[in-house]
Design an enzyme around this catalytic site. Structure first.
Site, PDB file in Angstrom:
ATOM      1  CB  CYS A   1      -9.801  -1.449  -9.155  1.00 44.06           C
ATOM      2  SG  CYS A   1     -10.313  -2.762  -8.051  1.00 44.06           S
TER       3      CYS A   1
ATOM      4  CG  HIS B   1      -2.103  -1.028   0.816  1.00 45.63           C
ATOM      5  ND1 HIS B   1      -2.126  -2.285   1.345  1.00 45.63           N
ATOM      6  CD2 HIS B   1      -3.117  -0.963  -0.065  1.00 45.63           C
ATOM      7  CE1 HIS B   1      -3.140  -2.942   0.819  1.00 45.63           C
ATOM      8  NE2 HIS B   1      -3.761  -2.167  -0.030  1.00 45.63           N
TER       9      HIS B   1
ATOM     10  CD  GLU C   1      -9.832  -8.103  -3.264  1.00 40.81           C
ATOM     11  OE1 GLU C   1      -8.766  -7.518  -3.492  1.00 40.81           O
ATOM     12  OE2 GLU C   1     -10.684  -7.654  -2.478  1.00 40.81           O
TER      13      GLU C   1
ATOM     14  CG  ASN D   1      -3.012  -4.635  -6.364  1.00 36.26           C
ATOM     15  OD1 ASN D   1      -2.578  -4.676  -7.502  1.00 36.26           O
ATOM     16  ND2 ASN D   1      -3.479  -3.529  -5.824  1.00 36.26           N
ATOM     17  CG  ASP D   2      -5.464  -8.693  -2.193  1.00 32.50           C
ATOM     18  OD1 ASP D   2      -4.432  -8.956  -1.551  1.00 32.50           O
ATOM     19  OD2 ASP D   2      -6.187  -7.725  -1.921  1.00 32.50           O
TER      20      ASP D   2
ATOM     21  NE  ARG E   1      -6.312   0.140  -2.627  1.00 33.69           N
ATOM     22  CZ  ARG E   1      -5.774   0.303  -3.843  1.00 33.69           C
ATOM     23  NH1 ARG E   1      -5.667   1.495  -4.376  1.00 33.69           N
ATOM     24  NH2 ARG E   1      -5.332  -0.743  -4.512  1.00 33.69           N
TER      25      ARG E   1
HETATM   26  C1  PEP Z   1      -6.398  -5.469  -5.325  1.00 27.93           C
HETATM   27  O1  PEP Z   1      -6.259  -6.369  -4.501  1.00 27.93           O
HETATM   28  O2  PEP Z   1      -6.018  -5.557  -6.518  1.00 27.93           O
HETATM   29  C2  PEP Z   1      -7.032  -4.206  -4.933  1.00 27.93           C
HETATM   30  C3  PEP Z   1      -7.329  -3.292  -5.823  1.00 27.93           C
HETATM   31  O3  PEP Z   1      -7.251  -4.004  -3.604  1.00 27.93           O
HETATM   32  P1  PEP Z   1      -6.111  -3.577  -2.546  1.00 27.93           P
HETATM   33  O4  PEP Z   1      -4.869  -3.258  -3.321  1.00 27.93           O
HETATM   34  O5  PEP Z   1      -6.650  -2.422  -1.808  1.00 27.93           O
HETATM   35  O6  PEP Z   1      -5.979  -4.809  -1.728  1.00 27.93           O
HETATM   36 MG    MG Z   2      -7.298  -6.254  -2.633  1.00 26.15          MG
END
Ligand code: PEP
Ligand code: MG
Length: 575
Positions: free
Chosen positions: A504, A191, A433, A456-457, A298
């Site tokens: 996203c 993050h 995710e 990302n996840d 977020r």
């Molecule tokens: C993701 O996991 O891709 C996402 C957009 O959420 P975060 O990065 O806030 O976990």
């Molecule tokens: Mg995520």
């Protein structure tokens, strides 16, 4: 001596400035008896006076750079330094025990902390324990002749150096002074890296040893384009990297010309390029970069930037501000994703062995329904002010989705019964995710208005590789055919069910990933605001015919991530 460290390129741009180390010094001390008690008390009093002067200075810098609210925490610390209950007890302890100031401070501070922490029915007093800890640390540093780092005290241009930056550290960065940052730990989708991109600060993460390689004040280059940090660069390197930063700024100026252009391919197919935000303040960047929607808000940052749970009213105002600011364009607001690497100082959750696999996001919301319902009410009320999509994070099972939707419906029905206006075109969607949800996307698609793929996840869970762990960053492979199959199945399932599908996760703004996603027919691309114009410029160069069989090749023929990179590079070579 010049030293070059390789890290992970986490946020574009180049910074050249003296290093500022955000590293805690060793505050261990030796317990001793003293012969001259009066001199020892005087030494303690000097440490108090120095701490006060230092805090007053930090406070005034913080007021200027961060505002009165952010600076308030220092008032509480100053109060303790002037409180005879606290300082008087330490002086008595020195006199009675004839021990040195360090030992007396430690004993009295521990006593205060234990008392405050035991007041379980008084949250306010419990929180004072953290103030005592902070204040004692500052006095101890003065007694030991050591310096404590402090983000709020930075008043000149620096490249910040830290083991890692917490999201709340990153939220406090003042862009006027912090020109870039370099860390030991972290990956591209941690993050702190995401925040760096939204602040447009160059960042290099995961160097493993920057904190031991550079000293405070030494010149440091952070090249966030190629993931390189250079300690004590030569004059030639300073010139070379300054030019590299300037060239990047020129490239950005070219992209800027596309700000008011639509997002279309060379053959005229339209898509949506949206931006991700963390707070309503990020809206300026969204509008400046010509994003056509907010694809992810977020909301957990509203909780993290506060000393207590934000009220329904506070949240309503924040959501309304974003909806109104976007002036009728779509805004997707995600319910809070607390847990994993995002914690709240005022919410004491149990320690977990594997926080990313634990009670995070929707799991936490469903277990703590009052907090969840407050957020949903704020969102529903705000929906009357624009085009809102409410999105649930980390959905893994149909049952979780059913529960979340049921709670939302209950809150909506109650508001409507009271005559509160709720938007008519409110959409309800979910993030994809968790691999289990991606595999079952055809079933989920029947129950929501949209999907947004959180790569990302999704990548971390598919590859079983922690998104923030630099030792396994080689496994963090967006272009791996296994990940791409999950993405393609999600997009195809959405389209079969007649709903739209966005992304996203950071991969949506990745130049290699983008042509693959375009060939899969992804509808909406949501990314750091600073990537929007680059992707729009790349979209203009591509025609859907060029990409006709890319999705199939990338998911069915390629065996590795590298083969897919080569496929895309071949297509892009003559663009
Ligand atoms: C993701 O996991 O891709 C996402 C957009 O959420 P975060 O990065 O806030 O976990
Ligand atoms: Mg995520």
């Amino acid at each position: 001596m010049t030293e070059t460290l390789k890290g992970i390129a986490a946020s574009d741009g180049v910074a050249v400035a003296p290093a500022y180390l955000l590293v805690e010094p060793d505050l261990s001390f030796e317990k001793k008896t003293v012969s001259d008690v009066d001199a020892e008390v005087a030494r303690f009093e000097k440490a108090i006076a120095d701490s006060k002067a230092e805090l007053e200075n930090i406070r005034s810098v913080a007021v200027k750079s961060l505002g009165e609210d952010e600076a308030k925490v220092f008032d509480a610390h100053l109060l303790f330094l002037s409180d005879p209950e606290f300082t008087g007890q330490i002086e008595n302890e020195i006199k009675n025990s004839t021990e040195n100031s360090e030992a007396a401070l430690d004993a009295v501070a521990q006593n205060f902390i234990t008392i405050f922490e035991s007041m379980t029915d008084n949250e306010y007093m419990q929180e004072r324990a953290a103030d005592v800890r902070d204040v004692s640390k500052r006095i101890m540093a003065h007694l030991l002749g050591k310096e404590l780092p402090n983000l709020a005290a930075i008043d000149h241009e620096v490249v910040l150096v830290a083991e890692d930056l917490t999201p709340s550290d990153t939220a406090q960065l003042n862009k006027d002074y912090v020109k870039g940052f370099v860390t030991d730990l972290g990956g591209r989708t941690a993050h702190s890296a995401i925040m760096a991109r939204s602040l447009e600060i160059p960042a290099v993460v995961g160097t493993q040893k920057i904190t031991t390689s550079v000293k405070n004040g030494q010149m440091l280059i952070a090249d966030g384009l190629d993931g390189v940090a250079i300690v004590e660069p030569t004059d030639e390197q300073v010139a070379e990297y300054t030019k590299k930063g300037e060239d990047f700024a020129k490239q950005k100026a070219e992209w800027r010309k596309l700000k008011n252009e639509p997002s279309v391919t060379a053959d005229g197919k339209r898509f949506t390029i949206a931006a991700n935000i963390g707070t309503p303040d990020d809206l300026d960047g969204v509008l400046e970069n010509g994003a056509e929607a907010v694809g992810l808000f977020r909301t957990e940052f509203l909780y993290m930037n506060s000393n207590d749970f934000p009220t329904e009213e506070d949240q309503f105002e924040a959501y309304k501000k974003v909806l109104e600011g976007m002036n009728g364009k779509q805004v997707i607001i995600r319910t809070m994703d607390i847990g994993g690497d995002k914690h709240l100082s005022y919410w004491d959750l149990p320690e977990e062995m594997n926080p990313f696999l634990g009670i995070r996001a929707i799991r936490l919301s469903l277990k703590n329904q009052e907090i969840f319902r407050t957020q949903l009410r704020a969102l529903l009320r705000a929906s009357a002010y624009g085009k809102l999509g409410i999105m649930f994070p980390m959905i893994g099972t149909l049952d979780e989705l059913h529960q979340a939707k049921a709670v939302l419906k209950e809150e909506k029905d109650k508001l409507v019964a009271k005559g509160v206006k709720v938007g008519d075109d409110l959409q309800v969607g979910m993030m994809i995710e968790v691999p289990a949800a991606a595999v079952l996307a055809d079933q989920f698609a029947k129950e929501v208005d949209f999907f947004s793929i959180g790569t990302n996840d999704l990548i971390q869970y598919t590859m079983a590789a922690d998104r923030g762990n630099e030792h396994v960053s080689y496994l963090y492979q967006p272009y791996n055919p296994s990940v791409l199959r999950l993405i393609k199945h999600t997009i195809d399932s959405a389209h079969e069910a007649g709903i739209w599908c966005g992304m996203c996760g950071e991969a949506a703004g990745d130049s290699i990933m983008f042509p693959i996603l375009l060939s899969m027919g992804l509808d909406e691309y949501s990314m750091s605001a600073t990537s929007v114009l680059r992707i729009r410029s790349e979209m203009k160069k591509l025609s859907t015919a060029d990409l006709a069989d890319l999705a199939d090749k990338a998911t069915k023929e390629s065996l590795t991530s590298e083969e897919n990179i080569a496929l895309v590079k071949k297509i892009m070579a003559d663009k």
